[in-house]
Design a protein around this motif. Structure first.
Motif, short mmCIF file in Angstrom:
data_model
loop_
_atom_site.label_atom_id
_atom_site.label_comp_id
_atom_site.label_asym_id
_atom_site.label_seq_id
_atom_site.Cartn_x
_atom_site.Cartn_y
_atom_site.Cartn_z
N ASN A 153 0.80 -1.23 0.00
CA ASN A 153 0.00 0.00 0.00
C ASN A 153 0.84 1.28 0.00
O ASN A 153 0.51 2.22 -0.73
CB ASN A 153 -0.97 -0.01 1.18
N PRO A 154 1.92 1.36 0.78
CA PRO A 154 2.72 2.60 0.74
C PRO A 154 3.46 2.81 -0.58
O PRO A 154 3.92 3.93 -0.86
CB PRO A 154 3.72 2.42 1.89
N ASN A 155 3.57 1.76 -1.41
CA ASN A 155 4.36 1.85 -2.64
C ASN A 155 3.52 1.70 -3.90
O ASN A 155 4.04 1.36 -4.96
CB ASN A 155 5.45 0.77 -2.62
N LEU A 156 2.22 1.97 -3.80
CA LEU A 156 1.35 1.79 -4.96
C LEU A 156 1.69 2.74 -6.10
O LEU A 156 1.55 2.39 -7.28
CB LEU A 156 -0.12 1.96 -4.54
N ASP A 157 2.17 3.94 -5.77
CA ASP A 157 2.56 4.87 -6.84
C ASP A 157 3.67 4.28 -7.70
O ASP A 157 3.67 4.42 -8.93
CB ASP A 157 3.02 6.21 -6.25
N ALA A 158 4.61 3.59 -7.05
CA ALA A 158 5.74 3.00 -7.79
C ALA A 158 5.29 1.82 -8.64
O ALA A 158 5.91 1.50 -9.66
CB ALA A 158 6.83 2.56 -6.81
N LEU A 159 4.22 1.17 -8.25
CA LEU A 159 3.71 0.01 -8.99
C LEU A 159 2.71 0.40 -10.06
O LEU A 159 2.32 -0.43 -10.90
CB LEU A 159 3.04 -0.96 -8.01
N ALA A 160 2.26 1.66 -10.06
CA ALA A 160 1.12 2.08 -10.87
C ALA A 160 1.36 1.93 -12.37
O ALA A 160 0.48 1.48 -13.11
CB ALA A 160 0.73 3.51 -10.53
N ALA A 161 2.54 2.32 -12.85
CA ALA A 161 2.80 2.28 -14.30
C ALA A 161 2.71 0.85 -14.83
O ALA A 161 2.07 0.58 -15.86
CB ALA A 161 4.16 2.89 -14.61
N GLY A 162 3.33 -0.09 -14.13
CA GLY A 162 3.27 -1.49 -14.55
C GLY A 162 1.86 -2.05 -14.43
O GLY A 162 1.42 -2.84 -15.28
N LEU A 163 1.14 -1.64 -13.40
CA LEU A 163 -0.24 -2.09 -13.22
C LEU A 163 -1.10 -1.62 -14.38
O LEU A 163 -1.93 -2.37 -14.90
CB LEU A 163 -0.78 -1.57 -11.89
N ASN A 164 -0.90 -0.38 -14.81
CA ASN A 164 -1.68 0.15 -15.92
C ASN A 164 -1.36 -0.59 -17.22
O ASN A 164 -2.25 -0.83 -18.05
CB ASN A 164 -1.41 1.65 -16.10
N GLU A 165 -0.11 -0.97 -17.42
CA GLU A 165 0.25 -1.77 -18.59
C GLU A 165 -0.51 -3.10 -18.58
O GLU A 165 -0.93 -3.60 -19.63
CB GLU A 165 1.75 -2.02 -18.62
N GLU A 166 -0.67 -3.66 -17.38
CA GLU A 166 -1.38 -4.94 -17.27
C GLU A 166 -2.86 -4.75 -17.58
O GLU A 166 -3.50 -5.63 -18.18
CB GLU A 166 -1.18 -5.52 -15.88
N VAL A 167 -3.42 -3.62 -17.16
CA VAL A 167 -4.81 -3.30 -17.48
C VAL A 167 -5.00 -3.26 -18.99
O VAL A 167 -5.94 -3.86 -19.54
CB VAL A 167 -5.21 -1.94 -16.85
N GLU A 168 -4.10 -2.57 -19.68
CA GLU A 168 -4.19 -2.45 -21.14
C GLU A 168 -4.07 -3.83 -21.80
O GLU A 168 -4.84 -4.16 -22.71
CB GLU A 168 -3.09 -1.52 -21.65
N SER A 169 -3.11 -4.62 -21.36
CA SER A 169 -2.91 -5.95 -21.94
C SER A 169 -4.13 -6.83 -21.75
O SER A 169 -4.57 -7.51 -22.69
CB SER A 169 -1.68 -6.60 -21.29
N ALA A 170 -4.69 -6.86 -20.54
CA ALA A 170 -5.81 -7.75 -20.23
C ALA A 170 -7.08 -7.34 -20.99
O ALA A 170 -7.78 -8.18 -21.55
CB ALA A 170 -6.07 -7.75 -18.73
N ILE A 171 -7.38 -6.04 -21.01
CA ILE A 171 -8.60 -5.58 -21.67
C ILE A 171 -8.49 -5.77 -23.18
O ILE A 171 -9.45 -6.20 -23.83
CB ILE A 171 -8.89 -4.12 -21.30
#
Length: 533
Positions: A153-171
């Motif tokens: 939770n304290p590091n979600l900003d650092a994980l956000a870019a990769g998470l968004n890439e996964e959103v794009e890939s999955a959708i």
């Protein structure tokens, strides 16, 4: 004598299956009676919903009402007891009896320590982890949640870019890239796989979060997990150890599949533990491994981490899939009246115009997206109760003078409070921007309105619990839901099949849970261009 012999001869022709069935029914009835007489002693001044004063059991009609119309049962309970500060007893699954505290007891309940009112012990009874995960320790010693709070939770900003890439890939994978023809998708099915992949990025990382075999195993494990919780919870406690080994076989099968798919990732990540911290991954799996090295060395093995990962991934994806499916349907359902899609797209455009960087700060500015999520959870949350706790001590009294028996489970109703006209105007109507307007009104009065965000908790927002034991997963959920909605509305046109006439299929109540219809459809088509390509 002849008649007796004839009867015995007839009895001998009963098939083995019939004999087993009769034995099982007899055992169930015997165990039910034993459960009644050896169960928790309930004080005589604790009223039972829909039963006359002094009644010490529920009628069959009242017990069936829990299964057939829990929504109405909960509303009656809330109106007669919850709103006027009275504790009451209601029927639950099988032989369960649930003690419902009035909503005014929220502060009292959350002020109790874990050694007085324990949420882990209540969760064990609710979800039957002992049988679906193989051991109660995965709840009693839920250090995977500790790692989520402290390291993810304290590091979600650092994980956000990769998470968004996964959103794009999955959708893109599930919605496709056809810009000419509409594609009909089955909402819950497709969203389950999208969410499993997206949440998997945070839970286990790549490449495992994109492995179809792993995702299929996780989804099936989650569905069977819920089914098993209902099945085992319906049985008398004395019978659970007898039936559990058989009932849990399908779950164990998918848990075995998860272990098989997880093994290469586990081995690769274990080797990474020898590398400097800056060279290691920042997802939940790597943080679990790092925590185990220091604090749980006996659990630093493939078997233990497989189960921790399966439980964590289930927690991150199951209800998220239901929420995202409902949000999707509600956006379309409300569009004709509120111009929902255009309003959300304008807010998403502002985000992109501001740089398009995902962070806690940028999420906080998306008040319309936030509003539609909270409004969806207000009306269509999977669960209808909150703050479930197990009584761990003797001589604990409620504020209205009820002695709570040790080992009893208590909770507070959520859904009726979320639909109370004293709390919300026109409460049964879905209003996508209800909370956005309330935040604007709060700002005019000099208030920040943070208590109106969907991740906030309180008396009228109990989906995540409240207080020190509130669900820590709501913060990653904030990122995932807003990213998915933003990507879909930016890159796809969406609509209902013509036969829906612009209205969504309603949720289905099964006992006290709301489910998305498994058959609900949505049309999607890739936009030919966006403003941000």
């Amino acid at each position: 004598m002849a008649k007796i012999m004839e009867a015995l001869a007839h009895f001998s022709t009963i098939s083995a299956f019939q004999g087993l069935a009769i034995s099982a029914i007899a055992a169930f009835l015997a165990a039910s009676l034993l459960s009644v007489f050896s169960g928790i002693y309930l004080p005589p001044n604790l009223p039972r919903i829909r039963e006359p004063k002094g009644k010490t059991s529920f009628s069959l009609r009242t017990r069936l009402a829990y299964y057939n119309d829990a929504k109405a049962l909960f509303q009656e309970l809330y109106d007669k007891y919850g709103k006027v500060g009275k504790t009451v007893l209601m029927p639950g699954l099988g032989q369960r009896c649930e003690i419902i505290l009035p909503n005014s007891s929220l502060k009292w309940l959350t002020s109790q320590t874990q050694n007085v009112l324990n949420n882990h012990e209540s969760l064990l009874e609710l979800d039957q982890f002992e049988y679906s995960a193989g051991d109660a320790k995965y709840v009693r010693d839920a250090w995977q949640s500790t790692v989520l709070k402290q390291d993810i939770n304290p590091n979600l900003d650092a994980l956000a870019a990769g998470l968004n890439e996964e959103v794009e890939s999955a959708i893109d994978l599930w919605f496709g890239n056809d810009t000419k023809e509409w594609k009909e998708i089955t909402v819950l099915h497709d969203v389950r796989f999208i969410v499993a992949q997206v949440s998997g990025y945070l839970t286990v990382g790549r490449p495992l979060c994109r492995d179809p075999k792993y995702l299929n195993a996780i989804i099936n494990y989650g569905e069977l997990f819920v089914t098993n919780a209902g099945l085992m919870g319906s049985l008398p406690k004395l019978l659970r150890p007898l039936f559990a080994p058989l009932a849990a076989l399908p779950i164990r099968y998918y848990l075995l599949k998860i272990k098989q798919q997880f093994k290469p990732q586990f081995e690769q990540r274990t080797k990474l533990l020898q590398s400097p911290l800056q060279d290691q991954s920042f997802d939940h799996l790597q943080k679990l491994l790092q925590y185990a090295v220091k604090n749980r060395p006996t659990e630093l093995n493939h078997h233990e981490l497989s189960i921790r990962v399966a439980v964590s991934h289930f927690g991150a994806s199951h209800q998220t899939s239901i929420s995202m499916s409902n949000i999707f349907l509600n956006i379309l359902d409300s569009d004709s009246e509120y111009n929902t899609i255009s309003a959300l797209r304008r807010e998403i455009d502002e985000f992109h115009d501001g740089g398009g960087i995902w962070s806690k700060a940028s999420l906080a500015k998306m008040v319309k997206l936030d509003s539609i999520i909270r409004e969806t959870l207000r009306l269509h949350s999977f669960g209808s109760r909150g703050l479930m706790r197990r009584v761990m001590v003797d001589n604990l009294w409620t504020e209205d003078g009820i002695l709570l028996p040790k080992h009893a489970d208590v909770s507070i109703l959520g859904y009726p409070a979320h639909t109370d006209p004293n709390n919300f105007e026109d409460p049964l109507k879905f209003d996508p921007f209800r909370f956005a307007r309330l935040r604007e009104e709060a700002a005019l009065q000099g208030e920040n309105g943070s208590n109106l965000s969907f991740v906030s908790t309180g008396a009228t927002n109990l989906q995540f619990g409240h207080g020190r034991q509130a669900c820590p997963g709501r913060f990653p959920l904030d990122f995932m839901l807003k990213m998915m909605i933003a990507y879909i509305l930016t890159n796809y046109d969406i609509g209902f099949p013509e036969e829906y006439n612009g209205k969504r299929p309603g949720t289905i109540w099964r006992a006290e849970a709301q489910f998305v219809p498994s058959w609900a459809k949505v049309l999607v088509k890739r936009k030919t261009e966006t403003n941000f390509e």
